[in-house]
Design a protein around this motif. Structure first.
Motif, short mmCIF file in Angstrom:
data_model
loop_
_atom_site.label_atom_id
_atom_site.label_comp_id
_atom_site.label_asym_id
_atom_site.label_seq_id
_atom_site.Cartn_x
_atom_site.Cartn_y
_atom_site.Cartn_z
N TYR A 106 -64.51 -25.50 85.01
CA TYR A 106 -65.52 -26.45 85.63
C TYR A 106 -66.99 -26.21 85.66
O TYR A 106 -67.13 -25.00 86.21
CB TYR A 106 -64.87 -26.82 87.17
CG TYR A 106 -65.51 -28.14 87.68
CD1 TYR A 106 -65.11 -29.31 87.50
CD2 TYR A 106 -66.88 -27.80 88.25
CE1 TYR A 106 -65.75 -30.39 88.07
CE2 TYR A 106 -67.76 -29.02 88.81
CZ TYR A 106 -67.01 -30.13 88.91
OH TYR A 106 -67.66 -31.28 89.27
N GLU A 120 -61.21 -26.33 90.69
CA GLU A 120 -61.60 -27.41 90.24
C GLU A 120 -61.70 -28.81 90.84
O GLU A 120 -62.48 -29.68 90.68
CB GLU A 120 -61.04 -27.43 88.68
CG GLU A 120 -61.18 -26.34 87.92
CD GLU A 120 -59.99 -25.98 86.81
OE1 GLU A 120 -60.08 -25.07 86.12
OE2 GLU A 120 -59.14 -26.56 87.09
N LEU A 126 -64.72 -31.30 92.14
CA LEU A 126 -64.41 -32.62 91.78
C LEU A 126 -64.52 -33.57 92.83
O LEU A 126 -64.92 -34.69 92.71
CB LEU A 126 -62.93 -32.80 90.69
CG LEU A 126 -63.04 -33.85 89.74
CD1 LEU A 126 -64.38 -33.64 88.56
CD2 LEU A 126 -61.78 -33.75 88.89
N VAL A 134 -69.00 -31.45 83.52
CA VAL A 134 -68.06 -32.29 83.74
C VAL A 134 -68.30 -33.49 84.32
O VAL A 134 -67.44 -34.50 84.00
CB VAL A 134 -67.08 -31.28 84.75
CG1 VAL A 134 -65.82 -32.50 85.16
CG2 VAL A 134 -66.10 -30.17 84.01
N GLU A 135 -69.53 -33.59 85.28
CA GLU A 135 -69.60 -34.87 85.79
C GLU A 135 -70.45 -35.96 85.07
O GLU A 135 -70.43 -36.92 85.27
CB GLU A 135 -70.39 -34.55 87.09
CG GLU A 135 -69.82 -33.89 88.29
CD GLU A 135 -68.79 -34.66 88.90
OE1 GLU A 135 -69.00 -35.99 88.73
OE2 GLU A 135 -67.68 -34.17 89.45
N PRO A 192 -60.42 -30.69 83.52
CA PRO A 192 -61.76 -30.26 83.28
C PRO A 192 -62.10 -28.86 83.67
O PRO A 192 -62.54 -28.35 84.62
CB PRO A 192 -62.28 -31.43 84.42
CG PRO A 192 -61.20 -31.40 85.47
CD PRO A 192 -59.91 -31.26 84.69
N SER A 193 -61.52 -27.88 82.67
CA SER A 193 -61.56 -26.51 82.99
C SER A 193 -62.09 -25.90 81.87
O SER A 193 -61.59 -26.14 80.85
CB SER A 193 -59.97 -25.89 83.31
OG SER A 193 -59.96 -24.54 83.56
N ASN A 234 -61.96 -28.64 78.81
CA ASN A 234 -63.54 -28.39 78.68
C ASN A 234 -64.05 -27.05 78.08
O ASN A 234 -64.93 -26.49 78.48
CB ASN A 234 -64.28 -28.59 80.21
CG ASN A 234 -65.50 -28.92 80.19
OD1 ASN A 234 -66.04 -29.47 79.32
ND2 ASN A 234 -66.17 -28.24 80.97
N VAL A 285 -55.99 -30.06 87.62
CA VAL A 285 -56.92 -29.29 88.18
C VAL A 285 -56.49 -28.20 89.04
O VAL A 285 -55.28 -28.58 89.56
CB VAL A 285 -57.81 -30.10 89.16
CG1 VAL A 285 -58.99 -30.96 88.10
CG2 VAL A 285 -57.36 -30.88 90.19
#
Ligand code: RIB
Length: 302
Positions: free
Chosen positions: A161, A182, A186, A165-166, A158-159, A135, A178
């Motif tokens: 975060y 993270e 999530l 991300v959502e 997804p880092s 990310n 993750v």
């Protein structure tokens, strides 16, 4: 089957400090190192060092061209990295006496990737190919959608975060990587939540995805449908944890591509990450395949 990492390339400026600077405080560092980083580049380096033919796509300025030479020396194909007129992404990393870090990112080229460039890159891949994302670059949602529409397998770390991300199409992701912070975010849990409970929440939220949850000294956890596995890290002197997660991601995928079981891949990735934390730097600290793949780890084809 081709493997593409579409991600960040950074110049890491690592300040060794007594403690992480506090608000309003000025401190002096005891050492400054300029090294190669960026989550995308580190993960591509880990895949390449593990022996996987990997292509890296991204964007840098001329100040970051040394990153390409280094990645090529590991065997990564950097022909999909664009060099533009601006600056390369940078990470200011404080590394304290306890080997904990705090990182400030400047996006640079990582945040200048255009939808046109993405279309051109993804058009070179097809069903069954794998894409590995983090990310730290622009238009990650668009990359996931395009890759999925071509039938690629989507791996997402997804880092860092953050709120963005959502808004990603997370239901399209096949494998999540993750860490405990993270993972808790999530899963909608507080950062202090117990790791096994976070794993179950993630498995419930993403029932068709494989979940890899790293937990520092507590090792790493795996969940996919009814399968559960746990990997243990080696007891090593910790020098620098920067890039340990990236090493884990690259080596887990490399081990799976070799035909290793989930448990064997988890153990392999934990071993690689343990070696990485015993060395300074990010990309340069990633171990070679010869250091990680022991003869005792015989692949078991399922
Ligand atoms: O995961 C470690 C990486 O995060 C560093 O190399 C830094 O560049 C940041 O992207």
């Amino acid at each position: 089957m081709k493997v593409l990492v579409y991600g960040s390339l950074n110049i890491d400026l690592i300040f060794s400090v007594g403690h992480i600077v506090r608000p309003g405080e000025t401190i002096s560092g005891t050492a400054l190192t300029r090294s190669a980083g960026g989550k995308g580049a580190n993960q591509a380096a880990a895949l390449a060092k593990a022996g996987v033919p990997v292509k890296l796509a991204g964007k840098i300025g001329q100040d970051g061209e040394f990153l390409l030479s280094l990645l090529e020396s590991y065997g990564a194909d950097t022909s999909l990295v664009t060099v533009y007129g601006g600056a390369t992404g940078q990470a200011i990393i404080q590394l304290d006496e306890n080997r904990q870090n705090a990182i400030i990112l400047y996006g640079g080229g990582n945040r200048e990737i255009t939808e046109g460039e993405i279309k051109a890159v993804i058009s070179g891949f097809s069903a069954g190919d794998m894409i590995v994302l983090q990310n730290e670059i622009s238009h990650t949602a668009e990359i996931i959608r395009q890759a999925k529409s071509r039938g690629m397998k989507i791996c997402l770390n997804p880092s860092p975060y953050d709120g963005s991300v959502e808004s990603l199409p997370l239901d399209m992701v096949d494998i999540f990587f993750v860490n405990e912070i993270e993972g808790a975010a999530l899963a909608g849990e507080p950062p202090s939540a117990a790791v096994p409970a976070v794993l179950e929440k993630l498995a419930g939220r993403f029932p068709s995805a494989e979940i890899l949850l790293t937990a520092g000294k507590d090792g790493a956890y795996y969940a996919f449908r009814e399968i559960r596995a746990k990997g243990t890290i080696m007891d090593v002197p910790v020098v620098d944890t920067t890039g340990a997660g990236d090493t884990f991601t690259g080596y887990f995928l490399a081990a799976r591509l070799r035909g290793y079981t989930e448990q064997q891949a988890l153990d392999t990735a934990c071993r690689a990450a343990s070696i990485a934390v015993s060395r300074p730097g990010a990309m340069e600290a990633v171990p070679l395949a010869s250091e990680v793949f022991g003869e005792s780890t015989t692949p078991q084809h399922e």
